[in-house]
Design a protein around this motif. Structure first.
Motif, PDB file in Angstrom:
ATOM      1  N   SER A   3       0.829  -1.199   0.000  1.00 43.65           N
ATOM      2  CA  SER A   3       0.000   0.000   0.000  1.00 43.65           C
ATOM      3  C   SER A   3       0.871   1.260   0.000  1.00 43.65           C
ATOM      4  N   GLN A   4       0.310   2.322  -0.511  1.00 39.48           N
ATOM      5  CA  GLN A   4       1.039   3.586  -0.557  1.00 39.48           C
ATOM      6  C   GLN A   4       1.209   4.146   0.851  1.00 39.48           C
ATOM      7  N   LEU A   5       2.376   4.636   1.132  1.00 37.91           N
ATOM      8  CA  LEU A   5       2.694   5.180   2.446  1.00 37.91           C
ATOM      9  C   LEU A   5       2.526   6.695   2.456  1.00 37.91           C
ATOM     10  N   SER A   6       2.232   7.230   3.619  1.00 41.29           N
ATOM     11  CA  SER A   6       2.266   8.678   3.823  1.00 41.29           C
ATOM     12  C   SER A   6       3.210   8.956   4.984  1.00 41.29           C
ATOM     13  N   ILE A   7       4.116   9.909   4.783  1.00 41.55           N
ATOM     14  CA  ILE A   7       5.196  10.164   5.736  1.00 41.55           C
ATOM     15  C   ILE A   7       5.178  11.632   6.137  1.00 41.55           C
ATOM     16  N   LEU A   8       5.344  11.890   7.431  1.00 39.99           N
ATOM     17  CA  LEU A   8       5.460  13.241   7.960  1.00 39.99           C
ATOM     18  C   LEU A   8       6.814  13.366   8.656  1.00 39.99           C
ATOM     19  N   ASP A   9       7.638  14.294   8.186  1.00 40.87           N
ATOM     20  CA  ASP A   9       8.960  14.544   8.765  1.00 40.87           C
ATOM     21  C   ASP A   9       8.905  15.875   9.510  1.00 40.87           C
ATOM     22  N   LEU A  10       9.054  15.828  10.822  1.00 40.82           N
ATOM     23  CA  LEU A  10       8.993  17.031  11.652  1.00 40.82           C
ATOM     24  C   LEU A  10      10.404  17.538  11.937  1.00 40.82           C
ATOM     25  N   CYS A  40      16.912  16.272   4.476  1.00 42.26           N
ATOM     26  CA  CYS A  40      17.620  15.032   4.142  1.00 42.26           C
ATOM     27  C   CYS A  40      16.793  13.790   4.429  1.00 42.26           C
ATOM     28  N   ILE A  41      16.108  13.753   5.576  1.00 43.63           N
ATOM     29  CA  ILE A  41      15.326  12.563   5.918  1.00 43.63           C
ATOM     30  C   ILE A  41      14.164  12.385   4.940  1.00 43.63           C
ATOM     31  N   ALA A  42      13.409  13.449   4.725  1.00 39.78           N
ATOM     32  CA  ALA A  42      12.252  13.368   3.825  1.00 39.78           C
ATOM     33  C   ALA A  42      12.669  12.988   2.414  1.00 39.78           C
ATOM     34  N   ILE A  43      13.744  13.582   1.936  1.00 37.21           N
ATOM     35  CA  ILE A  43      14.212  13.327   0.571  1.00 37.21           C
ATOM     36  C   ILE A  43      14.708  11.896   0.432  1.00 37.21           C
ATOM     37  N   ALA A  44      15.491  11.419   1.401  1.00 33.25           N
ATOM     38  CA  ALA A  44      16.006  10.053   1.342  1.00 33.25           C
ATOM     39  C   ALA A  44      14.874   9.033   1.401  1.00 33.25           C
ATOM     40  N   ASN A  76      16.901  19.125  -6.594  1.00 30.39           N
ATOM     41  CA  ASN A  76      18.172  18.604  -7.109  1.00 30.39           C
ATOM     42  C   ASN A  76      18.213  17.079  -7.099  1.00 30.39           C
ATOM     43  N   ASN A  77      17.465  16.473  -6.187  1.00 27.65           N
ATOM     44  CA  ASN A  77      17.441  15.012  -6.121  1.00 27.65           C
ATOM     45  C   ASN A  77      16.253  14.405  -6.844  1.00 27.65           C
ATOM     46  N   GLY A  78      15.485  15.243  -7.514  1.00 27.99           N
ATOM     47  CA  GLY A  78      14.409  14.755  -8.365  1.00 27.99           C
ATOM     48  C   GLY A  78      13.255  14.111  -7.633  1.00 27.99           C
ATOM     49  N   VAL A  79      12.935  14.638  -6.441  1.00 29.25           N
ATOM     50  CA  VAL A  79      11.812  14.068  -5.694  1.00 29.25           C
ATOM     51  C   VAL A  79      10.802  15.152  -5.355  1.00 29.25           C
ATOM     52  N   ASP A  80       9.586  14.717  -5.135  1.00 24.96           N
ATOM     53  CA  ASP A  80       8.476  15.632  -4.822  1.00 24.96           C
ATOM     54  C   ASP A  80       8.135  15.499  -3.343  1.00 24.96           C
ATOM     55  N   VAL A  81       8.449  16.536  -2.579  1.00 20.51           N
ATOM     56  CA  VAL A  81       8.139  16.578  -1.156  1.00 20.51           C
ATOM     57  C   VAL A  81       7.343  17.844  -0.881  1.00 20.51           C
ATOM     58  N   ASN A  82       6.308  17.717  -0.077  1.00 23.61           N
ATOM     59  CA  ASN A  82       5.500  18.874   0.303  1.00 23.61           C
ATOM     60  C   ASN A  82       6.103  19.502   1.556  1.00 23.61           C
ATOM     61  N   PHE A  83       6.650  20.712   1.443  1.00 29.20           N
ATOM     62  CA  PHE A  83       7.270  21.390   2.576  1.00 29.20           C
ATOM     63  C   PHE A  83       6.313  22.419   3.169  1.00 29.20           C
ATOM     64  N   PRO A 118       9.422   5.512  -3.303  1.00 26.59           N
ATOM     65  CA  PRO A 118       8.895   6.509  -4.247  1.00 26.59           C
ATOM     66  C   PRO A 118       7.381   6.612  -4.297  1.00 26.59           C
ATOM     67  N   ALA A 119       6.679   5.566  -3.882  1.00 30.70           N
ATOM     68  CA  ALA A 119       5.214   5.648  -3.904  1.00 30.70           C
ATOM     69  C   ALA A 119       4.665   6.434  -2.732  1.00 30.70           C
ATOM     70  N   ALA A 120       5.512   6.741  -1.765  1.00 29.60           N
ATOM     71  CA  ALA A 120       5.045   7.423  -0.557  1.00 29.60           C
ATOM     72  C   ALA A 120       4.725   8.884  -0.834  1.00 29.60           C
ATOM     73  N   ASP A 121       3.743   9.379  -0.103  1.00 27.26           N
ATOM     74  CA  ASP A 121       3.428  10.807  -0.092  1.00 27.26           C
ATOM     75  C   ASP A 121       4.157  11.404   1.114  1.00 27.26           C
ATOM     76  N   VAL A 122       5.070  12.354   0.873  1.00 22.59           N
ATOM     77  CA  VAL A 122       5.958  12.848   1.933  1.00 22.59           C
ATOM     78  C   VAL A 122       5.712  14.329   2.191  1.00 22.59           C
ATOM     79  N   THR A 123       5.477  14.661   3.449  1.00 25.74           N
ATOM     80  CA  THR A 123       5.335  16.041   3.901  1.00 25.74           C
ATOM     81  C   THR A 123       6.417  16.315   4.929  1.00 25.74           C
ATOM     82  N   ALA A 124       7.058  17.476   4.824  1.00 28.20           N
ATOM     83  CA  ALA A 124       8.137  17.835   5.739  1.00 28.20           C
ATOM     84  C   ALA A 124       7.894  19.221   6.308  1.00 28.20           C
TER      85      ALA A 124
END
Length: 298
Positions: free
Chosen positions: A124-131, A137-141, A170-177, A147-153
Motif C-alpha cells: 500500500s502507498q505510504l504517507s510520511i510526515l517529517d517534523l 535530508c530525511i524526507a528526501i532520502a 536537485n534530487n528529483g523528488v516531490d516533497v510537500n514542505f 517513491p510511492a510514498a506521499d511525503v510532507t516535511a
C-alpha cells in the motif's frame, strides 16, 4: 591575495597534500585530513580517489591553488568540510548544506535505512510526515527509497525550508514542505493520518554545550540543536501529541534522541499511550526510538 604569497611549496598536488597534513594532522588526525583532501579534490577538480593517488606530480592552476588555500584556512578555524564544499552525501542523496541547517550525520542515515527496511515490502502507498526537517535530508532520502510514498516535511525556519526545497529539486523528488512550529499548540497538518511520523528534533541540553566539538558548536544553527535544561523533552512532548492526532492506527513513530535521556524519552511516549522501543546505533549508543500506539492492530 597575491598567489605568490601562498604557503604551498609549489602548485604540485603532492605539495598541496603535504601542507594540509602539516597544518591539520594535529587538529584532526592524519586519517581525517586525508579524507578532507579527497573531498576537496573531488569538489574543486572532479577527481576521484584513484585519480588523486595517481596524479600527485601533476599541478593545479593558480585559481584552484587559491581555493585550496582558503579551504585550508577554513579547516584550521574548524569550519565543517561540508560547508566548504557546500554539500554532503546522505543515503545516496547529495544534500546542500549551510549554516541555516544541521549537517546530516551518519547516525541519522542509519535511522532512515532502518525505516526503509521496515516499510519497503508494503504494497500500500505510504504517507510520511517529517517534523523538524532542516535540510530535508530525511524526507528526501525516504522519498527516494519509497517513491510511492506521499511525503510532507515541516520546519519552523524559512531559510532551512528554502534549502530543503532546493535539495528536493536537485534530487528529483516531490516533497510537500510546510513552514510551521510544532511547539505551537495549534499545530495542524492537512493530511489527517500518516503511516510514518519521523523526526530528528533539537535535543542537546544547554549544559552539554561544553562537550561539543567546535565544528558543530560554531557552525550548526543553535535553533536546531539546543533545548533548555529544565525542559529537555519539550519537542518530544509536542511530537507525541501530534502523533496521537496524525499517526495512523497501524503506523509508526520514529525519533532520534539524546542518548543520555533515552529512558526518560521512552517513558514520555508510554505516558502518551505509545509502546516505545529504544534502538542502538553502530557506535553502540542509544540513538532512536520507534513507537506504535498501544492499541495497534497485530
Amino acid at each position: 591575495m597575491n598567489t605568490r604569497n601562498l604557503r604551498f611549496r609549489s602548485n604540485r598536488v603532492s605539495d598541496i597534500m603535504a601542507l594540509f597534513h602539516e597544518e591539520l594532522d594535529t587538529l584532526y588526525g592524519s586519517g581525517e585530513t586525508g579524507v578532507f583532501i579527497g573531498m576537496l579534490f573531488e569538489a574543486f577538480l572532479g577527481w576521484d580517489k584513484v585519480r588523486l593517488l595517481t596524479s600527485k606530480e601533476q599541478t593545479v592552476d593558480q585559481s584552484d591553488l587559491l581555493r585550496f588555500h582558503w579551504a585550508l584556512e577554513d579547516l584550521k578555524r574548524y569550519r565543517p568540510i561540508q560547508h566548504i564544499i557546500g554539500c554532503t552525501e546522505f543515503c545516496g542523496c547529495r544534500i546542500a548544506v549551510s549554516p541555516d541547517v544541521l549537517i546530516p550525520r551518519p547516525e541519522t542515515e542509519e535511522i532512515v535505512n532502518w525505516v526503509v527496511n521496515q516499510f519497503s515490502t508494503l504494497n500500500s502507498q505510504l504517507s510520511i510526515l517529517d517534523l523538524c526537517t532542516g535540510s530535508g535530508c530525511i524526507a528526501i532520502a525516504l522519498k527516494k527509497a519509497l517513491p510511492a510514498a506521499d511525503v510532507t516535511a515541516v520546519d519552523i525556519s524559512s531559510a532551512a525550508l528554502e534549502i530543503a526545497r532546493q535539495n528536493a529539486q536537485n534530487n528529483g523528488v516531490d516533497v510537500n514542505f510546510v513552514q510551521t512550529d510544532i511547539l505551537n499548540s495549534q499545530f495542524s497538518i492537512l493530511n489527517s493520518q500518516f503511516s510514518i511520523i519521523i523526526s530528528n528534533p533539537p535535543y542537546v541540553r544547554e549544559s552539554e554545550r561544553a562537550q561539543m566539538q567546535r565544528n558543530v558548536l560554531d557552525y550548526d544553527p543553535a535553533l536546531a540543536l539546543f533545548v533548555p535544561d529544565d525542559d529537555p523533552l519539550r519537542f518530544y512532548r509536542a511530537i507525541a501529541a501530534i502523533a496521537r492526532q496524525h499517526l495512523a492506527e497501524d503506523g509508526m513513530l520514529v525519533v532520534e534522541i539524546n542518548e543520555a535521556l533515552a529512558d526518560e524519552t521512552a517513558a514520555l511516549f508510554r505516558e502518551h499511550a505509545f509502546s516505545p522501543a529504544i534502538h542502538t546505533d553502530f557506535r553502540g549508543k542509544q540513538r532512536w526510538i520507534s513507537a506504535t500506539t498501544v492499541n495497534r492492530k497485530q
